[in-house]
Design a protein around this motif. Structure first.
Motif, PDB file in Angstrom:
ATOM      1  N   TYR A  97       0.836  -1.204   0.000  1.00 12.88           N
ATOM      2  CA  TYR A  97       0.000   0.000   0.000  1.00 12.88           C
ATOM      3  C   TYR A  97       0.870   1.253   0.000  1.00 12.88           C
ATOM      4  CZ  TYR A  97      -3.153   3.602   1.764  1.00 12.88           C
ATOM      5  OH  TYR A  97      -3.848   4.756   1.932  1.00 12.88           O
ATOM      6  N   GLU A  98       1.862   1.275   0.853  1.00 13.46           N
ATOM      7  CA  GLU A  98       2.746   2.441   0.931  1.00 13.46           C
ATOM      8  C   GLU A  98       3.512   2.626  -0.373  1.00 13.46           C
ATOM      9  OE1 GLU A  98       2.784   4.781   3.155  1.00 13.46           O
ATOM     10  OE2 GLU A  98       1.361   3.767   4.463  1.00 13.46           O
ATOM     11  N   ALA A  99       3.935   1.545  -0.998  1.00 15.35           N
ATOM     12  CA  ALA A  99       4.657   1.631  -2.262  1.00 15.35           C
ATOM     13  C   ALA A  99       3.759   2.223  -3.345  1.00 15.35           C
ATOM     14  CB  ALA A  99       5.169   0.253  -2.673  1.00 15.35           C
ATOM     15  N   ARG A 100       2.508   1.778  -3.411  1.00 18.15           N
ATOM     16  CA  ARG A 100       1.576   2.338  -4.397  1.00 18.15           C
ATOM     17  C   ARG A 100       1.298   3.803  -4.122  1.00 18.15           C
ATOM     18  NH1 ARG A 100      -1.635  -2.686  -3.923  1.00 18.15           N
ATOM     19  NH2 ARG A 100      -2.628  -1.537  -2.267  1.00 18.15           N
ATOM     20  N   ARG A 101       1.190   4.152  -2.875  1.00 16.57           N
ATOM     21  CA  ARG A 101       0.927   5.538  -2.486  1.00 16.57           C
ATOM     22  C   ARG A 101       2.109   6.442  -2.858  1.00 16.57           C
ATOM     23  NH1 ARG A 101      -0.515   7.173   3.581  1.00 16.57           N
ATOM     24  NH2 ARG A 101      -0.480   9.370   3.196  1.00 16.57           N
ATOM     25  N   ALA A 102       3.312   5.972  -2.603  1.00 15.61           N
ATOM     26  CA  ALA A 102       4.508   6.745  -2.958  1.00 15.61           C
ATOM     27  C   ALA A 102       4.616   6.900  -4.469  1.00 15.61           C
ATOM     28  CB  ALA A 102       5.744   6.065  -2.396  1.00 15.61           C
TER      29      ALA A 102
ATOM     30  N   ALA B 182       2.118   6.968  -6.574  1.00 18.32           N
ATOM     31  CA  ALA B 182       1.081   7.918  -6.984  1.00 18.32           C
ATOM     32  C   ALA B 182       1.523   9.352  -6.703  1.00 18.32           C
ATOM     33  CB  ALA B 182      -0.233   7.600  -6.280  1.00 18.32           C
ATOM     34  N   LYS B 183       2.190   9.572  -5.574  1.00 15.95           N
ATOM     35  CA  LYS B 183       2.677  10.922  -5.229  1.00 15.95           C
ATOM     36  C   LYS B 183       3.753  11.353  -6.200  1.00 15.95           C
ATOM     37  CE  LYS B 183       1.814  11.432  -0.311  1.00 15.95           C
ATOM     38  NZ  LYS B 183       2.444  11.590   1.008  1.00 15.95           N
ATOM     39  N   ALA B 184       4.641  10.438  -6.561  1.00 16.67           N
ATOM     40  CA  ALA B 184       5.722  10.763  -7.494  1.00 16.67           C
ATOM     41  C   ALA B 184       5.163  11.082  -8.871  1.00 16.67           C
ATOM     42  CB  ALA B 184       6.703   9.608  -7.559  1.00 16.67           C
ATOM     43  N   LYS B 185       4.093  10.426  -9.251  1.00 16.66           N
ATOM     44  CA  LYS B 185       3.476  10.645 -10.544  1.00 16.66           C
ATOM     45  C   LYS B 185       2.861  12.036 -10.628  1.00 16.66           C
ATOM     46  CE  LYS B 185       1.475   7.207 -13.124  1.00 16.66           C
ATOM     47  NZ  LYS B 185       0.427   6.262 -13.458  1.00 16.66           N
ATOM     48  N   LYS B 186       2.306  12.526  -9.491  1.00 13.88           N
ATOM     49  CA  LYS B 186       1.674  13.830  -9.457  1.00 13.88           C
ATOM     50  C   LYS B 186       2.684  14.959  -9.639  1.00 13.88           C
ATOM     51  CE  LYS B 186      -2.403  12.950  -6.653  1.00 13.88           C
ATOM     52  NZ  LYS B 186      -3.083  13.272  -5.408  1.00 13.88           N
ATOM     53  N   ARG B 187       3.918  14.777  -9.201  1.00 13.99           N
ATOM     54  CA  ARG B 187       4.926  15.841  -9.246  1.00 13.99           C
ATOM     55  C   ARG B 187       5.471  16.038 -10.591  1.00 13.99           C
ATOM     56  NH1 ARG B 187       8.488  14.614  -3.900  1.00 13.99           N
ATOM     57  NH2 ARG B 187       6.776  14.751  -2.486  1.00 13.99           N
TER      58      ARG B 187
END
Length: 111
Positions: A99-104, A106-111
């Protein structure tokens, strides 16, 4: 006369009222009346009423109704619809780590 010839009298089974039949089938008495109205459940007309009939049911008819309406459905979901298809954690990996890996990601994709 049958008792004189040594024959045994056949036992007459008790007829069931609509509430008793409903209790056996696990439905309401109005459902029993609907089943009778639609011809799904046979009844014995007891009494002399013509407008309002006194319905009674034999136990064998109730058993027959149950047998006629018993279904067995074997459901096996099609391939690809299992819950674990997207994230199979049976390999011992931790759910929260994934879950944390997917969340990280997703955050990297937004930047």
């Amino acid at each position: 006369m049958a008792f004189m010839a040594g024959m045994e009298a056949l036992p007459i089974r008790r007829l069931l009222s609509p509430p008793e039949a409903a209790r056996i089938l696990g439905v309401s008495a109005s459902t029993i009346h609907d089943l009778v109205r639609h011809g799904k459940l046979a009844y014995v007309h007891a009494g002399r009423g013509t407008v309002r009939r006194h319905l009674t049911f034999s136990a064998s008819e109730i058993e027959s109704y149950i047998k006629r309406n018993t279904e067995r459905v074997n459901y096996s979901p099609p391939a690809g619809t299992r819950r674990t298809q997207g994230g199979d954690w049976s390999d011992g990996s931790d759910f929260m780590a994934q879950y944390e890996a997917r969340r990280a990601a997703a955050k990297a994709k937004k930047r």
